[in-house]
Design an enzyme around this catalytic site. Structure first.
Site, mmCIF file in Angstrom:
data_model
loop_
_atom_site.group_PDB
_atom_site.id
_atom_site.type_symbol
_atom_site.label_atom_id
_atom_site.label_comp_id
_atom_site.label_asym_id
_atom_site.label_seq_id
_atom_site.Cartn_x
_atom_site.Cartn_y
_atom_site.Cartn_z
ATOM 1 N N GLY A 172 0.955 -1.350 0.282
ATOM 2 C CA GLY A 172 0.059 0.489 -0.269
ATOM 3 C C GLY A 172 0.904 1.068 -0.030
ATOM 4 N N GLY A 173 0.533 2.024 0.974
ATOM 5 C CA GLY A 173 1.027 3.757 0.551
ATOM 6 C C GLY A 173 2.334 3.276 1.237
ATOM 7 N N GLY A 407 22.690 11.401 -31.270
ATOM 8 C CA GLY A 407 22.212 12.217 -29.471
ATOM 9 C C GLY A 407 22.694 11.481 -28.486
ATOM 10 C CB ALA A 408 23.703 7.787 -27.701
HETATM 11 C C1 HXC Z 1 -3.269 -2.712 12.300
HETATM 12 C C2 HXC Z 1 -1.885 -5.042 11.572
HETATM 13 C C3 HXC Z 1 -1.841 -4.538 10.186
HETATM 14 C C4 HXC Z 1 -2.577 -3.500 9.680
HETATM 15 C C5 HXC Z 1 -0.813 -6.424 10.463
HETATM 16 N N1 HXC Z 1 -1.686 -6.516 11.680
HETATM 17 N N2 HXC Z 1 -1.403 -5.202 9.577
HETATM 18 N N3 HXC Z 1 -2.899 -4.469 12.454
HETATM 19 N N4 HXC Z 1 -3.400 -3.067 11.251
HETATM 20 N N5 HXC Z 1 -2.165 -3.138 8.960
HETATM 21 C C6 HXC Z 1 -1.438 -7.909 12.363
HETATM 22 C C7 HXC Z 1 -2.693 -8.500 12.653
HETATM 23 O O1 HXC Z 1 -4.063 -8.315 12.773
HETATM 24 C C8 HXC Z 1 -1.565 -9.664 12.828
HETATM 25 O O2 HXC Z 1 -2.482 -8.792 14.936
HETATM 26 C C9 HXC Z 1 0.039 -9.317 13.450
HETATM 27 O O3 HXC Z 1 0.143 -7.482 12.718
HETATM 28 C C10 HXC Z 1 0.231 -10.131 12.225
HETATM 29 O O4 HXC Z 1 -0.090 -10.321 11.432
HETATM 30 P P1 HXC Z 1 -0.968 -11.480 9.861
HETATM 31 O O5 HXC Z 1 -1.797 -11.231 9.540
HETATM 32 O O6 HXC Z 1 -0.653 -11.903 11.521
HETATM 33 O O7 HXC Z 1 0.533 -11.703 10.233
HETATM 34 P P2 HXC Z 1 1.034 -12.416 8.438
HETATM 35 O O8 HXC Z 1 0.142 -13.501 7.770
HETATM 36 O O9 HXC Z 1 2.521 -13.065 8.018
HETATM 37 O O10 HXC Z 1 0.075 -11.281 7.243
HETATM 38 C C11 HXC Z 1 1.315 -10.182 6.903
HETATM 39 C C12 HXC Z 1 0.052 -9.746 5.958
HETATM 40 C C13 HXC Z 1 -1.037 -8.880 6.378
HETATM 41 C C14 HXC Z 1 0.849 -9.841 4.413
HETATM 42 C C15 HXC Z 1 1.177 -8.031 6.511
HETATM 43 O O11 HXC Z 1 -0.993 -8.950 8.402
HETATM 44 C C16 HXC Z 1 -2.225 -8.012 5.861
HETATM 45 O O12 HXC Z 1 -2.323 -8.633 4.717
HETATM 46 N N6 HXC Z 1 -2.046 -7.595 6.689
HETATM 47 C C17 HXC Z 1 -3.200 -6.124 6.073
HETATM 48 C C18 HXC Z 1 -1.942 -5.257 5.450
HETATM 49 C C19 HXC Z 1 -2.591 -4.100 4.489
HETATM 50 O O13 HXC Z 1 -4.303 -4.411 3.962
HETATM 51 N N7 HXC Z 1 -2.700 -2.504 5.182
HETATM 52 C C20 HXC Z 1 -2.961 -1.643 5.258
HETATM 53 C C21 HXC Z 1 -3.181 -1.000 4.056
HETATM 54 S S1 HXC Z 1 -2.977 0.259 2.845
HETATM 55 P P3 HXC Z 1 -2.292 -10.421 15.658
HETATM 56 O O14 HXC Z 1 -2.695 -9.883 16.373
HETATM 57 O O15 HXC Z 1 -3.744 -11.164 14.859
HETATM 58 O O16 HXC Z 1 -0.966 -10.887 16.202
HETATM 59 C C22 HXC Z 1 -2.266 1.441 3.790
HETATM 60 C C23 HXC Z 1 -2.422 3.124 3.461
HETATM 61 C C24 HXC Z 1 -0.935 3.737 3.628
HETATM 62 O O17 HXC Z 1 -1.281 1.092 4.121
HETATM 63 C C25 HXC Z 1 -1.555 4.947 2.893
HETATM 64 C C26 HXC Z 1 -0.444 5.679 3.376
HETATM 65 C C27 HXC Z 1 -0.591 7.110 1.650
#
Ligand code: HXC
Length: 517
Positions: A172-173, A407-408
C-alpha cells in the site's frame, strides 16, 4: 510510597519488558519466516556501545476497535542513533511482532522525530521496513502519520542520504516512503513491495498472482526497477547498506569520506590496450574496464539487475568516491533505451546532490529505435539523461572508448552538455552515426549507380570511417581534450579529478529546473 530503589527496579523492569517486546514467542515467529527481529536488525547494523535509543516508552492513544489498553511495545518501531564506521546514522526498525509493525499515529511520530534529528544533524537515515502498512484501527491518524513521513522523506531528499531496507511486507502507501528514499535494498524471499496486493488485484482485475511474483525482490529489481540492491538475508542487507554508506558523505555540505593518504598511485595497465575487439560489432565486458580503472577492483554496482545495457555504481579512484556511468556493449550493444535513461539519470542526479564526481565511460551506438520505444516516450525519458548531465555541477569526466554516435553521444556527457574533461581512446568513433549507416544515406546514389555497388559501398564506408569514425575530428574542435592510450586511463582520470577538486559552477537562481518526467 515507593523508595528510590523500588522506582529504579520498576524502571528497569519496564525498560526490559519494552526491549524484549514480543519476547521469545515473537522472535520465534520472525525466525520461522527467515527474518530477524527488529532489535536483531539494529544490533547487526550498529555498534551497541554507541546506540542511543529514542522514545522507547512511546505509547499509542487509540481507543477504537479494541485498541484501548492494547499493549504494543515501543508502538511497533525501534528508533535511535548510532555511529557506523565513525559516521552518525539514524536508524528506524519496524517490529512486525508488535501489531504487525503497523503504522499508527505514535509509530509515525517516532519515525518523524528521528528524521527531524537526522536533518538537523546532517546524518543519513536507514530504515528497516517490515510492516502491514497503515494501522487499520487508527484510521485517518495512521494516514496522517504516513503523510508526515513522506513529507520528511522529501525534505531530507538531497540533504542527507536515505536508505530503505525491505525485510518484510511493504504494501500500500507504505511502499511510498522507500520509494521517496535514495536507495532500496530488498531481502529476497521475505521482502515484498507493492501498492495493491494479490487479493485486491484479484478482486479488481481478476488476475491471479502470488505475492512473490507480484512484488518480490527479483521482480522489483529486474522488471519494475523500483529497487537498487537484492540481499539474500537481513545480514547481507546490512552489509550492503554499510558498504553504500562508506562511499557517501553524511550530508550535502560534506565531502565523501576519503580513503588512503592521497599518494598518487597508478601504473600503466596494458590489459586495457587489448580490450577493444578489432570487430566493431563485437562486445566486451565493460565491468572489466571499470575494475581495471578503480581502486582495488572495488565497484559497488547499483541496479545491477535492471537495464543492464547501462552500468552505474560507486567506486574510488585514488581514494576519492566517484560515481561511474558506463554503457555495456555486452547488453543490447549498450544502447540507450527508456529504462537505461531512467536508471542513468537517477544515478547522475544522486551524485550531483552529494557532490560526487561522475566518470562516464562511453560506448554507445545510439538511442534504441522502435515503435514501442517511441510510443512509450523515449524522447522524454532520453531527455532525462541530457537534463541530468547538463544540470550536474559536480566534476564530470568522460572517456570515450569506442562508439559515441548522435544524440546518445551527447546524452553520455559530451563536452557540450557540460563535461569538464573529455578523453578518447584511439578506438573512439565520435560521429553522427555508424559508418555503414552513414554511407547508406549520404552515398546512396553513388552506390546505386556504381558498376560494382558492393565494392563501392565498402569503399564509401571506409571513406566515412577514415574521416569521421575516430576521435580526431572531435579533438580538432576541442570537443575531446585528449586522445589517450587505454592503459593510461586511470592516470588521466586521477589527474583530472585532482584538478577539479575545487570546481565551482554557479548556475542561475531558480526554484528548481523542470526535468522531463
Ligand atoms: C493493524 C495489522 C496490520 C495493519 C497486520 N496487522 N497488518 N494490524 N493494521 N495494517 C496485525 C495482524 O492483525 C496480526 O495481529 C499481526 O499484525 C500479524 O499479522 P498476520 O496477518 O498474522 O501476519 P502474516 O500472516 O505474516 O501477514 C502479513 C500481511 C497481513 C500480509 C502484511 O498482515 C496483511 O495483509 N495485513 C494488512 C495489510 C494491509 O491491508 N494494510 C493496509 C494497507 S493500506 P495479531 O494480533 O493477530 O498478532 C495502507 C495505506 C497507507 O497502508 C496509505 C499511505 C498513503
Amino acid at each position: 510510597m515507593k523508595t528510590t530503589r523500588e522506582k529504579i527496579e520498576a524502571f528497569r523492569k519496564k525498560r526490559m519488558d519494552l526491549i524484549e517486546g514480543s519476547g521469545e514467542k515473537g522472535a520465534k515467529k520472525q525466525h520461522e519466516k527467515g527474518k530477524l527481529t527488529a532489535r536483531e536488525r539494529v544490533r547487526l547494523f550498529c555498534n551497541p556501545d554507541t546506540w542511543q535509543e529514542l522514545n522507547l516508552f512511546a505509547e499509542h492513544r487509540a481507543i477504537n476497535f479494541g485498541m484501548q489498553g492494547k499493549d504494543i511495545p515501543a508502538d511497533g518501531v525501534i528508533t535511535g542513533v548510532t555511529t557506523v564506521d565513525n559516521k552518525l546514522v539514524y536508524i528506524v526498525s519496524q517490529d512486525f511482532t508488535a501489531a504487525g509493525g503497523s503504522v499508527g499515529e505514535t509509530h509515525a511520530a517516532k519515525v518523524c522525530a528521528v528524521m527531524d534529528m537526522a536533518l538537523k544533524s546532517g546524518a543519513p537515515v536507514l530504515m528497516f521496513n517490515d510492516s502491514g502498512g497503515a494501522r487499520i484501527q487508527e484510521g485517518v491518524d495512521s494516514l496522517n502519520g504516513y503523510g508526515s513521513i513522506f513529507y520528511r522523506n522529501t525534505l531530507l531528499s538531497g540533504v542527507v542520504p536515505q536508505i530503505a531496507i525491505i525485510s518484510g511486507p511493504c504494501a500500500g502507501g507504505a511502499a511510498y516512503s522507500p520509494a521517496l528514499m535514495d536507495f532500496i535494498i530488498m531481502v529476497r524471499g521475505t521482502g515484498q513491495l507493492y501498492i495493491t496486493g494479490p487479493q485486491v488485484i484479484k478482486e479488481v482485475t481478476g488476475e491471479d498472482i502470488s505475492a512473490e511474483s507480484l512484488g518480490g525482490a527479483d521482480v522489483n529489481a529486474s522488471i519494475s526497477g523500483n529497487i537498487h540492491f537484492i540481499a539474500s538475508s537481513d545480514e547481507e542487507a546490512a552489509l550492503i547498506a554499510r558498504k553504500l554508506l562508506s562511499f557517501l558523505p553524511s550530508n550535502n555540505l560534506e565531502e565523501a569520506p576519503r580513503y588512503g593518504d592521497g599518494t598518487l598511485t597508478w601504473s600503466e595497465d596494458n590489459y586495457l590496450n587489448t580490450i577493444i575487439p578489432d570487430d566493431p560489432r563485437e562486445a566486451y565486458n565493460m565491468l572489466d574496464v571499470i575494475h581495471h580503472i578503480v581502486d582495488n577492483n572495488d565497484f559497488l554496482e547499483v541496479k545491477a539487475h535492471f537495464s543492464p545495457n547501462i552500468i552505474v555504481g560507486f567506486a574510488r579512484i585514488n581514494g576519492d568516491t566517484v560515481g561511474i556511468v558506463a554503457n555495456a556493449p555486452s547488453a543490447k550493444a549498450g544502447v540507450l533505451d527508456i529504462d537505461a535513461s531512467d536508471k542513468g539519470a537517477e544515478f547522475i542526479r544522486f551524485c550531483n546532490v552529494f557532490n560526487i564526481p561522475i566518470v562516464t565511460l562511453v560506448d554507445v551506438p545510439g538511442f534504441l529505435p522502435g515503435i514501442e520505444q517511441e510510443h512509450r516516450g523515449i524522447i522524454r525519458h532520453g531527455a532525462k539523461m541530457l537534463f541530468s548531465y547538463a544540470s550536474t555541477t559536480s566534476p564530470k569526466i568522460t572517456v570515450v572508448l569506442r562508439k559515441a554516435y548522435g544524440g546518445a553521444y551527447l546524452a553520455m556527457c559530451s563536452k557540450s552538455v557540460g563535461a569538464d574533461r573529455v578523453a578518447a581512446w584511439p578506438t573512439a568513433e565520435i560521429a553522427v552515426m555508424g559508418a555503414a549507416g552513414a554511407a547508406n544515406i549520404i552515398f546512396r546514389d553513388d552506390i546505386k549507380n556504381a558498376q560494382d555497388p558492393k565494392a563501392e559501398k565498402k569503399a564509401k564506408i571506409e571513406e566515412y570511417e577514415n574521416q569521421f569514425s575516430n576521435p580526431y575530428q572531435a579533438a580538432s574542435r576541442g570537443l575531446v581534450d585528449a586522445v589517450i592510450e587505454p592503459k593510461d586511463t586511470r592516470r588521466y582520470i586521477t589527474l583530472a579529478l585532482i584538478s577539479l577538486k575545487n570546481k565551482r559552477d554557479i548556475r542561475p537562481q531558480k526554484k528548481h529546473g523542470l526535468i522531463p518526467m
